[in-house]
Structures are given as structure tokens and as C-alpha cells.
Enzyme design. Sequence first.
Site, PDB file in Angstrom:
ATOM      1  N   GLY A  14       0.770  -1.233   0.000  1.00 11.39           N
ATOM      2  CA  GLY A  14       0.000   0.000   0.000  1.00 11.39           C
ATOM      3  C   GLY A  14       0.804   1.287   0.000  1.00 11.39           C
ATOM      4  O   GLY A  14       0.350   2.304   0.541  1.00 11.39           O
ATOM      5  N   ASN A  16       1.472   3.184  -2.638  1.00 10.59           N
ATOM      6  CA  ASN A  16       0.730   4.171  -3.446  1.00 10.59           C
ATOM      7  C   ASN A  16      -0.497   4.673  -2.685  1.00 10.59           C
ATOM      8  O   ASN A  16      -0.822   5.866  -2.736  1.00 10.59           O
ATOM      9  CB  ASN A  16       0.330   3.571  -4.794  1.00 10.59           C
ATOM     10  N   ARG A  68     -15.927 -14.332  -9.842  1.00 13.22           N
ATOM     11  CA  ARG A  68     -15.572 -12.906  -9.764  1.00 13.22           C
ATOM     12  C   ARG A  68     -16.789 -12.048  -9.479  1.00 13.22           C
ATOM     13  O   ARG A  68     -16.740 -11.094  -8.711  1.00 13.22           O
ATOM     14  CB  ARG A  68     -14.926 -12.453 -11.077  1.00 13.22           C
ATOM     15  N   MET A  93      -4.450  -6.920  -6.830  1.00 11.88           N
ATOM     16  CA  MET A  93      -4.062  -8.041  -7.687  1.00 11.88           C
ATOM     17  C   MET A  93      -5.233  -8.998  -7.927  1.00 11.88           C
ATOM     18  O   MET A  93      -5.133 -10.199  -7.680  1.00 11.88           O
ATOM     19  CB  MET A  93      -2.860  -8.768  -7.073  1.00 11.88           C
ATOM     20  N   ARG A  94      -6.332  -8.454  -8.349  1.00 14.63           N
ATOM     21  CA  ARG A  94      -7.488  -9.311  -8.662  1.00 14.63           C
ATOM     22  C   ARG A  94      -8.138  -8.730  -9.910  1.00 14.63           C
ATOM     23  O   ARG A  94      -8.380  -7.517  -9.982  1.00 14.63           O
ATOM     24  CB  ARG A  94      -8.440  -9.293  -7.481  1.00 14.63           C
ATOM     25  N   HIS A 112       0.345   1.400 -12.980  1.00 14.78           N
ATOM     26  CA  HIS A 112       1.157   0.266 -13.411  1.00 14.78           C
ATOM     27  C   HIS A 112       2.590   0.760 -13.599  1.00 14.78           C
ATOM     28  O   HIS A 112       2.805   1.831 -14.190  1.00 14.78           O
ATOM     29  CB  HIS A 112       0.616  -0.311 -14.726  1.00 14.78           C
ATOM     30  N   ASP A 148      -4.106  -3.736 -17.475  1.00 16.66           N
ATOM     31  CA  ASP A 148      -3.045  -2.730 -17.642  1.00 16.66           C
ATOM     32  C   ASP A 148      -3.164  -2.010 -18.989  1.00 16.66           C
ATOM     33  O   ASP A 148      -2.168  -1.794 -19.709  1.00 16.66           O
ATOM     34  CB  ASP A 148      -1.657  -3.366 -17.481  1.00 16.66           C
TER      35      ASP A 148
HETATM   36  C1  GAR Z   1       3.080  -0.786  -7.552  1.00 14.62           C
HETATM   37  O1  GAR Z   1       4.367  -0.746  -8.095  1.00 14.62           O
HETATM   38  C2  GAR Z   1       2.036  -0.758  -8.657  1.00 14.62           C
HETATM   39  O2  GAR Z   1       2.422   0.057  -9.731  1.00 14.62           O
HETATM   40  C3  GAR Z   1       1.971  -2.217  -9.063  1.00 14.62           C
HETATM   41  O3  GAR Z   1       2.009  -2.907  -7.832  1.00 14.62           O
HETATM   42  C4  GAR Z   1       2.787  -2.147  -6.903  1.00 14.62           C
HETATM   43  C5  GAR Z   1       1.999  -1.990  -5.632  1.00 14.62           C
HETATM   44  O4  GAR Z   1       2.776  -1.370  -4.644  1.00 14.62           O
HETATM   45  N1  GAR Z   1       0.800  -2.504  -9.810  1.00 14.62           N
HETATM   46  C6  GAR Z   1       0.762  -3.354 -10.829  1.00 14.62           C
HETATM   47  O5  GAR Z   1       1.726  -4.022 -11.195  1.00 14.62           O
HETATM   48  C7  GAR Z   1      -0.586  -3.452 -11.535  1.00 14.62           C
HETATM   49  N2  GAR Z   1      -0.493  -4.266 -12.695  1.00 14.62           N
HETATM   50  P1  GAR Z   1       2.110  -0.627  -3.418  1.00 14.62           P
HETATM   51  O6  GAR Z   1       1.185  -1.667  -2.762  1.00 14.62           O
HETATM   52  O7  GAR Z   1       3.251  -0.294  -2.521  1.00 14.62           O
HETATM   53  O8  GAR Z   1       1.377   0.567  -3.929  1.00 14.62           O
END
Ligand code: GAR
Length: 218
Positions: A14, A16, A68, A93-94, A112, A148
Site C-alpha cells: 500500500g 501508493n 468474480r 491483484m485481482r 502500473h 493494464d
Molecule cells: C506498484 O508498483 C504498482 O504500480 C503495481 O504494484 C505495486 C503496488 O505497490 N501494480 C501493478 O503491477 C498493476 N499491474 P504498493 O502496494 O506499494 O502501492
Amino acid sequence: MSKRRVAILISGRGSNMAALIEAAAEDGFPADIAVVIANTASAGGLAIAQRSGIETLVIESKPFGKDRAGFEAVLQAALDARGIELICLGGFMRLFTADFVNHWYGRMLNIHPSLLPSFPGLDPHGQALRAGVKISGATVHFVIAETDAGPIVIQGAVPVHDDDTADTLADRVLAIEHRIYPRALQMVASGQTRFEGDLCRSTSSGPHDQALIVPSEN
Ligand code: GAR
């Protein structure tokens, strides 16, 4: 102007989400983070959200297996109950059904860690290193049924070094992610973005004269 009510969906650490929460705490930010929802109780970001005084909710997706739509019905009810207007996916991630994605079209953002449309899916940094690109970065886009992909709101670029590993590149890109995601949410929540067909345009593009050249000229 009233603030847009935002749900952040996470599956992991988390970071972001934390960047969005921090930005939204600033005076005048056009969005309120109303709830953080994780699809697994093990998501590290839940504790960060709780420390910030944000409501957290766990809707375990695993018991739903391949159902889903069943998971999404519970999620949608939680979003409706809180009057959510915008969704930010932060390492969620779902995959969603096309129905859910279409319902939220133009109101659901994802980040992404690559310059889409290059390197979607898993291991984007490994993909970038194997392709030998000299510049990589991160993309915030509206979510469509394809993974994505979708109208791009903002991108940030970083150099790729010859001695990078997937981890060192990920760290450099992550720092950019934390800058562009709050900016994207601010733009969308304040109505500075619009659609032209399948593309996202914005009224807030800054100077266009900054080039990133890698390897650098001097
Ligand atoms: C981030 O780097 C995000 O861009 C990536 O997962 C990570 C989550 O980190 N997302 C993807 O790859 C989506 N396809 P976080 O939980 O620290 O934000």
C-alpha cells in the site's frame, strides 16, 4: 466544491495508497479517501490506513475462487453504502469482470509500473530490462476490461541504468509512482480530464520542453 469520495483497493503493502492518503490530507485537495478495501487481511497497507484514521475493510476474495461476480457484488455493495464516486487501484491483484469495469468506466484508476502500452502484466521491470529500454516509468490510467490498458491520465519517466536489477529499477519507478498517482487523482477529481474517444486529455499539461535522454549527452 464538494470533494469526490474515493475508495482505494489494495492487496499488499500500500505505498501508493499511502501517497494518496497523504496528498488527500492537504487543504484544498479535491478528493477524500473514504475507505481502503483489501481483498486479503494480510495486506500490509491496512495498518497504514488505520493509523491515518481511514476506514478499512477486508473482503476476502479467495473464498470466491473463480466467482468474480460474487466477489464484486459484495464489493459494489460496500462502495454503494459509502457513496463512493471514484476508485483507485493500488497494487490490487485481482481481475474484474467486464461488467464491473464497464460500470466504473471513467471512474476507476489504476497505476502500473511501466510506460504503458509497453510491459503490461507481471514482472514489468524484468520485461523492461530484457527489452533493453533506456527509459522506463509508470502510468496512471482509467481501467478497462483489458489488463493494464485504458485511457492514460499521466506518465512519469525514469532512466534505466545498465547495472539495474528489477529491484533497483522498481525502487526508482516507485518514487515516480508516488508523485504521479496523487497528481492523477487531483486532475480527475477536479474535472481537469476529459475523454476524446478512447483517449484521456487534460487541461493541465505543464511545460513540454523537458526531454529525458538516456544515456545523457554529457
Ligand atoms: C506498484 O508498483 C504498482 O504500480 C503495481 O504494484 C505495486 C503496488 O505497490 N501494480 C501493478 O503491477 C498493476 N499491474 P504498493 O502496494 O506499494 O502501492
